[in-house]
Design an enzyme around this catalytic site. Structure first.
Site, PDB file in Angstrom:
ATOM      1  CE1 TYR A  96      -3.611  -2.567   0.212  1.00 16.02           C
ATOM      2  CE2 TYR A  96      -2.460  -3.379   2.152  1.00 16.02           C
ATOM      3  CZ  TYR A  96      -3.420  -3.537   1.173  1.00 16.02           C
ATOM      4  OH  TYR A  96      -4.189  -4.664   1.160  1.00 16.02           O
ATOM      5  CG  HIS A 108      -9.111  -2.308  -5.635  1.00 11.39           C
ATOM      6  ND1 HIS A 108      -9.695  -2.535  -4.418  1.00 11.39           N
ATOM      7  CD2 HIS A 108     -10.049  -2.558  -6.577  1.00 11.39           C
ATOM      8  CE1 HIS A 108     -10.941  -2.929  -4.617  1.00 11.39           C
ATOM      9  NE2 HIS A 108     -11.184  -2.939  -5.912  1.00 11.39           N
ATOM     10  CB  SER A 120      -2.492  -3.904  -3.696  1.00 12.74           C
ATOM     11  OG  SER A 120      -3.725  -4.458  -3.290  1.00 12.74           O
TER      12      SER A 120
END
Length: 148
Positions: free
Chosen positions: A23, A101, A103
């Site tokens: 992240y 998102h 990742s």
């Protein structure tokens, strides 16, 4: 000027410290400041919220109708793989949204590879780090320009 809702799902309050290999090191406060500045440059207003509670996110989605918001940028985080209720809320308000998102969920554990949102989203941006939010904001801007 459009009103755009940014929703950060569970555990995103820990950005910058939670699993930096997945992240990154940017905090949620830093990301939100960057998004706010970018939205101002594009002429849009953001409402930004983070919650670890599914019902709070649902209530914020429902409130888009009263607040006359135009678009949603949504990182459902762990709810991506579990929440039919959030999917139903997004379908009910019928606002365009982009699923974000940090990742790449398609290259994570098998249980993370399914999304309940991708097939109803205007677009999905995955695996671009926190820059994915900026990409989503630009895509929302282009969508809103073409929609008039």
């Amino acid at each position: 000027m459009a009103s755009i809702l940014v929703l950060h799902g569970p555990n995103l309050n820990l950005l910058g410290t939670r699993e930096p290999s997945h992240y990154g090191n940017k905090t949620l406060t830093e990301l939100n400041a960057e998004l706010t500045l970018a939205a101002m440059r594009l002429g849009h207003q953001l409402a930004i919220h983070q919650s670890n509670a599914e019902h709070v996110l649902i209530d914020l989605i429902h409130a888009t109708l009263q607040r006359q918001q135009d678009f949603i940028l949504f990182n459902p985080a762990g709810f991506t793989h579990t929440s039919v209720a959030l999917r139903d809320a997004l379908s009910a308000v019928a606002l365009p949204f982009i699923e974000v998102h940090i990742s790449d969920i398609k290259n994570r554990e098998p249980f993370r590879q399914h999304s309940y949102f991708s097939d109803i989203a205007h677009a999905t941006i995955s695996g671009k780090g926190t820059n994915g939010y900026l990409m989503a904001l630009e895509a929302a801007h282009q969508f809103l320009l073409t929609r008039g």
